[in-house]
Enzyme design. Structure first.
Site, PDB file in Angstrom:
ATOM      1  N   GLY A   1     -14.747  61.830 147.292  1.00 16.26           N
ATOM      2  CA  GLY A   1     -13.472  62.015 147.971  1.00 16.26           C
ATOM      3  C   GLY A   1     -13.620  62.906 149.176  1.00 16.26           C
ATOM      4  CG  HIS A   2     -14.289  62.739 152.562  1.00 13.02           C
ATOM      5  ND1 HIS A   2     -15.246  63.703 152.787  1.00 13.02           N
ATOM      6  CD2 HIS A   2     -14.958  61.552 152.479  1.00 13.02           C
ATOM      7  CE1 HIS A   2     -16.440  63.124 152.854  1.00 13.02           C
ATOM      8  NE2 HIS A   2     -16.290  61.832 152.665  1.00 13.02           N
ATOM      9  CG  ASP A   3      -8.331  67.504 153.885  1.00 14.96           C
ATOM     10  OD1 ASP A   3      -7.244  66.909 154.041  1.00 14.96           O
ATOM     11  OD2 ASP A   3      -8.427  68.740 153.935  1.00 14.96           O
ATOM     12  CB  ILE A   4      -7.414  61.872 153.713  1.00 12.14           C
ATOM     13  CG1 ILE A   4      -6.079  61.136 153.896  1.00 12.14           C
ATOM     14  CG2 ILE A   4      -8.522  60.931 153.268  1.00 12.14           C
ATOM     15  CD1 ILE A   4      -6.109  60.116 155.021  1.00 12.14           C
TER      16      ILE A   4
ATOM     17  NE  ARG B   1     -27.678  65.845 138.026  1.00 13.88           N
ATOM     18  CZ  ARG B   1     -26.358  65.680 138.185  1.00 13.88           C
ATOM     19  NH1 ARG B   1     -25.549  65.712 137.119  1.00 13.88           N
ATOM     20  NH2 ARG B   1     -25.839  65.506 139.384  1.00 13.88           N
TER      21      ARG B   1
ATOM     22  CE1 TYR C   1     -11.560  65.267 146.743  1.00 14.16           C
ATOM     23  CE2 TYR C   1     -11.923  66.629 148.680  1.00 14.16           C
ATOM     24  CZ  TYR C   1     -12.422  65.818 147.674  1.00 14.16           C
ATOM     25  OH  TYR C   1     -13.762  65.561 147.609  1.00 14.16           O
TER      26      TYR C   1
ATOM     27  N   GLY D   1     -20.992  74.285 146.451  1.00 20.13           N
ATOM     28  CA  GLY D   1     -20.010  73.244 146.685  1.00 20.13           C
ATOM     29  C   GLY D   1     -20.482  71.857 146.314  1.00 20.13           C
TER      30      GLY D   1
ATOM     31  CG  ASP E   1     -12.287  69.601 153.611  1.00 20.34           C
ATOM     32  OD1 ASP E   1     -12.230  69.175 152.440  1.00 20.34           O
ATOM     33  OD2 ASP E   1     -12.847  68.981 154.529  1.00 20.34           O
TER      34      ASP E   1
END
Length: 365
Positions: free
Chosen positions: A123-126, A89, A128, A81, A154
């Site tokens: 970014g976070h859930d909100i 890399r 996306y 994830g 999520d």
């Protein structure tokens, strides 16, 4: 009894949130999941880490990368994830691991996906669900949209989507297809969750904005109401027979249910009536066919008679789901960081002196 995924081996590169949730779902149903964490790292929420063989490996060392590659050569799938490019890399990208193991299913969980203009953005859930179009419709009219915890991006549109993708690709390999990358993006998954709403939009039955639609709170027969004790009931009386039971229980008339112009005034009347009794008094008052349910806290949900009868919760967390008749999920087992390190390495052929040397070098924990 082994679960439905017994015999499947997954290597999980430790992370937080949706990727561990996907790995948990596979592990819940019998897959052997070996979770690689940095030495000394701690797990996140205990439920998301259950049913793992957890090992501590430093992937920033050549020896640690070699251990990970050895594990992936013998695995059916991997789950990671990180942002796009991180494992490349480290020398653990899909080109390397699929060359080592052409049948490998390489599962990737990100917010924005492996490509696109936002692929490298944080970014976070909100974020996306905002870009996927879902956040706009959640909340009450005239107010800002409300973040629905982090369930939609999520977990519903993220981890659960990846679990489905992994099982689909694993089945394809079993049917003769090669291994492949599964690119699960939370924006894609969140958008997919709204498929029915897009159908309403195509039919001209969708309005933009918080709380503007029948299923988002505009209808008086599909919303939550506050009760006299400050608790809430959830009303979902969509079909005419359920609506008739609702209005009968409230002592209201059965005027045209689908007259949207009358919805605000009717909702105000319903709200005033619900405020006259406690939540549990209303639940006792209504017949089961009125589609009126108590809004429960986590603690209340865990002890509700229906959930208790089905075993919906166990050991302070949701139990594995769905239910399989012939291959039920094994009993969930707690996991501790690093507890399987020595046993997993021994299975790869490392003897005790080599394991001790790796620990001294802090390659393993």
């Amino acid at each position: 009894m082994p679960g439905a995924l017994s015999g499947i081996r997954i290597v999980e590169f430790g992370g937080i949130g949706p990727a561990p949730f996907a790995a948990m779902m596979l592990a819940d149903h019998g897959a052997e999941v070996i979770r690689i964490e940095r030495p000394g790292a701690s797990f996140g929420p205990h439920a998301l880490a259950r049913n793992r063989k957890a090992i501590g490996v430093e992937l920033k060392s050549p020896e640690g990368v070699a251990i990970a590659r050895a594990l992936c050569r013998d695995a059916d799938g991997i789950i990671e994830g990180f942002r796009p490019g991180v494992l490349e890399r480290l020398g653990l990208g899909p080109e390397v691991l699929l060359a080592d193991n052409p049948a490998l299913v390489y599962g990737r969980m990100t917010g924005w996906g492996q490509d696109g203009s936002l692929a490298q953005a944080p970014g976070h859930d909100i974020n996306y669900i905002a870009v996927a179009g879902l956040l706009d419709g959640i909340g009450t009219p005239g107010h800002s949209p409300v973040a629905p915890v982090n369930y939609l991006g999520d977990f519903g549109g993220g981890g659960m989507l990846l679990a489905f993708g992994m099982v689909s690709a694993l089945l394809a390999v079993k049917m003769g297809a090669p291994g492949q990358v599964v690119d699960a993006a939370m924006t894609d998954g969140a958008a997919l969750l709204a498929s029915m709403s897009w159908g309403f939009k195509a039919a001209g039955l969708w309005r933009d904005g918080p709380g503007a639609n029948l299923l988002s709170g505009a209808a008086p027969f599909y919303r939550a109401y506050a009760c006299a004790d400050g608790k809430y009931v959830a009303v979902g009386a969509i079909e005419p027979q359920f609506y008739a039971a609702l209005v009968a229980g409230l002592g209201e008339d059965g005027a045209d249910q689908m007259d949207a112009a009358a919805w605000p005034a009717r909702a105000d009347r319903f709200a005033a009536i619900f405020a006259t009794r406690t939540r549990d008094a209303w639940i006792a008052h209504f017949a089961p066919d009125a589609c009126v349910s108590p809004v429960l806290t986590f603690d209340e949900a865990a002890t509700h008679p229906h959930n208790a009868a089905r075993g919906t919760f166990a050991d302070g967390a949701p139990a594995p789901a769905p239910r399989f008749a012939a291959t039920p999920a094994p009993t969930p087992q707690p996991a501790q960081p690093g507890e399987w390190t020595d046993r997993v390495l021994a299975g790869l052929g490392f003897d005790e002196p080599k394991i001790a040397a790796l620990r001294t070098a802090r390659t393993i924990g």
